[in-house]
Design a protein around this motif. Sequence first.
Motif, PDB file in Angstrom:
ATOM      1  N   PHE A 174       5.486  28.760  -6.930  1.00 29.28           N
ATOM      2  CA  PHE A 174       6.651  28.928  -7.780  1.00 29.28           C
ATOM      3  C   PHE A 174       6.267  29.291  -9.206  1.00 29.28           C
ATOM      4  O   PHE A 174       7.037  29.100 -10.132  1.00 29.28           O
ATOM      5  CB  PHE A 174       7.503  27.653  -7.789  1.00 29.28           C
ATOM      6  N   GLY A 175       5.066  29.795  -9.374  1.00 30.54           N
ATOM      7  CA  GLY A 175       4.599  30.213 -10.699  1.00 30.54           C
ATOM      8  C   GLY A 175       5.292  31.504 -11.118  1.00 30.54           C
ATOM      9  O   GLY A 175       6.239  31.976 -10.500  1.00 30.54           O
ATOM     10  N   ARG A 176       4.787  32.085 -12.165  1.00 27.61           N
ATOM     11  CA  ARG A 176       5.352  33.333 -12.672  1.00 27.61           C
ATOM     12  C   ARG A 176       5.105  34.440 -11.654  1.00 27.61           C
ATOM     13  O   ARG A 176       3.990  34.691 -11.235  1.00 27.61           O
ATOM     14  CB  ARG A 176       4.710  33.702 -14.005  1.00 27.61           C
ATOM     15  N   ARG A 177       6.159  35.093 -11.281  1.00 32.44           N
ATOM     16  CA  ARG A 177       6.060  36.172 -10.290  1.00 32.44           C
ATOM     17  C   ARG A 177       5.685  37.482 -10.996  1.00 32.44           C
ATOM     18  O   ARG A 177       6.252  37.829 -12.018  1.00 32.44           O
ATOM     19  CB  ARG A 177       7.400  36.370  -9.574  1.00 32.44           C
ATOM     20  N   THR A 178       4.752  38.181 -10.431  1.00 39.90           N
ATOM     21  CA  THR A 178       4.382  39.494 -10.951  1.00 39.90           C
ATOM     22  C   THR A 178       4.696  40.535  -9.893  1.00 39.90           C
ATOM     23  O   THR A 178       4.551  40.292  -8.705  1.00 39.90           O
ATOM     24  CB  THR A 178       2.880  39.559 -11.302  1.00 39.90           C
ATOM     25  N   VAL A 179       5.131  41.669 -10.358  1.00 45.05           N
ATOM     26  CA  VAL A 179       5.491  42.743  -9.438  1.00 45.05           C
ATOM     27  C   VAL A 179       4.299  43.675  -9.311  1.00 45.05           C
ATOM     28  O   VAL A 179       3.798  44.208 -10.293  1.00 45.05           O
ATOM     29  CB  VAL A 179       6.726  43.507  -9.957  1.00 45.05           C
ATOM     30  N   ALA A 204       0.817  -1.216   0.000  1.00 46.95           N
ATOM     31  CA  ALA A 204       0.000   0.000   0.000  1.00 46.95           C
ATOM     32  C   ALA A 204       0.849   1.265   0.000  1.00 46.95           C
ATOM     33  O   ALA A 204       0.354   2.339  -0.322  1.00 46.95           O
ATOM     34  CB  ALA A 204      -0.927   0.004   1.200  1.00 46.95           C
ATOM     35  N   LEU A 205       2.112   1.166   0.334  1.00 49.45           N
ATOM     36  CA  LEU A 205       2.949   2.357   0.404  1.00 49.45           C
ATOM     37  C   LEU A 205       3.409   2.849  -0.971  1.00 49.45           C
ATOM     38  O   LEU A 205       3.666   4.038  -1.127  1.00 49.45           O
ATOM     39  CB  LEU A 205       4.173   2.088   1.278  1.00 49.45           C
ATOM     40  N   VAL A 206       3.520   1.967  -1.935  1.00 44.43           N
ATOM     41  CA  VAL A 206       3.998   2.369  -3.263  1.00 44.43           C
ATOM     42  C   VAL A 206       3.068   3.401  -3.903  1.00 44.43           C
ATOM     43  O   VAL A 206       3.517   4.493  -4.265  1.00 44.43           O
ATOM     44  CB  VAL A 206       4.202   1.131  -4.165  1.00 44.43           C
ATOM     45  N   PRO A 207       1.773   3.132  -4.043  1.00 48.41           N
ATOM     46  CA  PRO A 207       0.915   4.175  -4.619  1.00 48.41           C
ATOM     47  C   PRO A 207       0.733   5.366  -3.680  1.00 48.41           C
ATOM     48  O   PRO A 207       0.509   6.481  -4.131  1.00 48.41           O
ATOM     49  CB  PRO A 207      -0.422   3.475  -4.872  1.00 48.41           C
ATOM     50  N   LEU A 208       0.880   5.155  -2.371  1.00 46.56           N
ATOM     51  CA  LEU A 208       0.750   6.262  -1.440  1.00 46.56           C
ATOM     52  C   LEU A 208       1.876   7.279  -1.624  1.00 46.56           C
ATOM     53  O   LEU A 208       1.647   8.487  -1.576  1.00 46.56           O
ATOM     54  CB  LEU A 208       0.744   5.743  -0.005  1.00 46.56           C
ATOM     55  N   PHE A 209       3.094   6.812  -1.870  1.00 47.28           N
ATOM     56  CA  PHE A 209       4.205   7.726  -2.141  1.00 47.28           C
ATOM     57  C   PHE A 209       3.985   8.475  -3.445  1.00 47.28           C
ATOM     58  O   PHE A 209       4.293   9.666  -3.540  1.00 47.28           O
ATOM     59  CB  PHE A 209       5.537   6.981  -2.184  1.00 47.28           C
ATOM     60  N   ALA A 210       3.455   7.807  -4.451  1.00 47.15           N
ATOM     61  CA  ALA A 210       3.175   8.483  -5.718  1.00 47.15           C
ATOM     62  C   ALA A 210       2.097   9.548  -5.539  1.00 47.15           C
ATOM     63  O   ALA A 210       2.208  10.661  -6.075  1.00 47.15           O
ATOM     64  CB  ALA A 210       2.745   7.464  -6.774  1.00 47.15           C
ATOM     65  N   LEU A 211       1.056   9.234  -4.781  1.00 50.05           N
ATOM     66  CA  LEU A 211       0.007  10.218  -4.515  1.00 50.05           C
ATOM     67  C   LEU A 211       0.538  11.384  -3.684  1.00 50.05           C
ATOM     68  O   LEU A 211       0.166  12.542  -3.921  1.00 50.05           O
ATOM     69  CB  LEU A 211      -1.162   9.554  -3.784  1.00 50.05           C
ATOM     70  N   SER A 212       1.405  11.099  -2.743  1.00 49.84           N
ATOM     71  CA  SER A 212       1.975  12.175  -1.925  1.00 49.84           C
ATOM     72  C   SER A 212       2.842  13.098  -2.761  1.00 49.84           C
ATOM     73  O   SER A 212       2.782  14.323  -2.615  1.00 49.84           O
ATOM     74  CB  SER A 212       2.806  11.583  -0.787  1.00 49.84           C
ATOM     75  N   ALA A 213       3.670  12.527  -3.632  1.00 50.14           N
ATOM     76  CA  ALA A 213       4.546  13.344  -4.473  1.00 50.14           C
ATOM     77  C   ALA A 213       3.735  14.237  -5.407  1.00 50.14           C
ATOM     78  O   ALA A 213       4.037  15.424  -5.552  1.00 50.14           O
ATOM     79  CB  ALA A 213       5.491  12.446  -5.272  1.00 50.14           C
ATOM     80  N   SER A 214       2.709  13.690  -6.024  1.00 47.48           N
ATOM     81  CA  SER A 214       1.902  14.508  -6.926  1.00 47.48           C
ATOM     82  C   SER A 214       1.114  15.562  -6.157  1.00 47.48           C
ATOM     83  O   SER A 214       0.949  16.689  -6.625  1.00 47.48           O
ATOM     84  CB  SER A 214       0.960  13.628  -7.749  1.00 47.48           C
ATOM     85  N   GLY A 215       0.661  15.241  -4.959  1.00 49.33           N
ATOM     86  CA  GLY A 215      -0.060  16.211  -4.147  1.00 49.33           C
ATOM     87  C   GLY A 215       0.829  17.355  -3.691  1.00 49.33           C
ATOM     88  O   GLY A 215       0.419  18.517  -3.698  1.00 49.33           O
ATOM     89  N   ILE A 216       2.059  17.036  -3.315  1.00 51.41           N
ATOM     90  CA  ILE A 216       2.992  18.089  -2.911  1.00 51.41           C
ATOM     91  C   ILE A 216       3.331  18.983  -4.096  1.00 51.41           C
ATOM     92  O   ILE A 216       3.402  20.209  -3.953  1.00 51.41           O
ATOM     93  CB  ILE A 216       4.254  17.462  -2.291  1.00 51.41           C
ATOM     94  N   CYS A 217       3.518  18.386  -5.270  1.00 52.34           N
ATOM     95  CA  CYS A 217       3.799  19.192  -6.467  1.00 52.34           C
ATOM     96  C   CYS A 217       2.635  20.129  -6.778  1.00 52.34           C
ATOM     97  O   CYS A 217       2.842  21.302  -7.097  1.00 52.34           O
ATOM     98  CB  CYS A 217       4.071  18.287  -7.659  1.00 52.34           C
ATOM     99  N   LEU A 218       1.420  19.638  -6.695  1.00 57.73           N
ATOM    100  CA  LEU A 218       0.264  20.482  -6.981  1.00 57.73           C
ATOM    101  C   LEU A 218       0.071  21.564  -5.918  1.00 57.73           C
ATOM    102  O   LEU A 218      -0.438  22.643  -6.208  1.00 57.73           O
ATOM    103  CB  LEU A 218      -0.998  19.626  -7.089  1.00 57.73           C
ATOM    104  N   PHE A 219       0.502  21.297  -4.693  1.00 54.93           N
ATOM    105  CA  PHE A 219       0.391  22.297  -3.642  1.00 54.93           C
ATOM    106  C   PHE A 219       1.433  23.398  -3.815  1.00 54.93           C
ATOM    107  O   PHE A 219       1.151  24.582  -3.610  1.00 54.93           O
ATOM    108  CB  PHE A 219       0.561  21.632  -2.275  1.00 54.93           C
TER     109      PHE A 219
END
Length: 56
Positions: free
Chosen positions: A49-54, A29-44
Amino acid sequence: MAFTIAVIVNAGVIFAGITEPPVGVYLLALVPLFALSASGICLFVLPYFGRRTVAW
């Protein structure tokens, strides 16, 4: 979906009466859980870290 299937398989093996299931069953159960965690952290983090506007 993969995490749900892994949890169902894990519960099935544990409740099937096997005295000591292999360690791989617990780690299944940990293999897909790590994949879900990585994608969730990236989406968060992605909006921060998007384009910065002044703003003046």
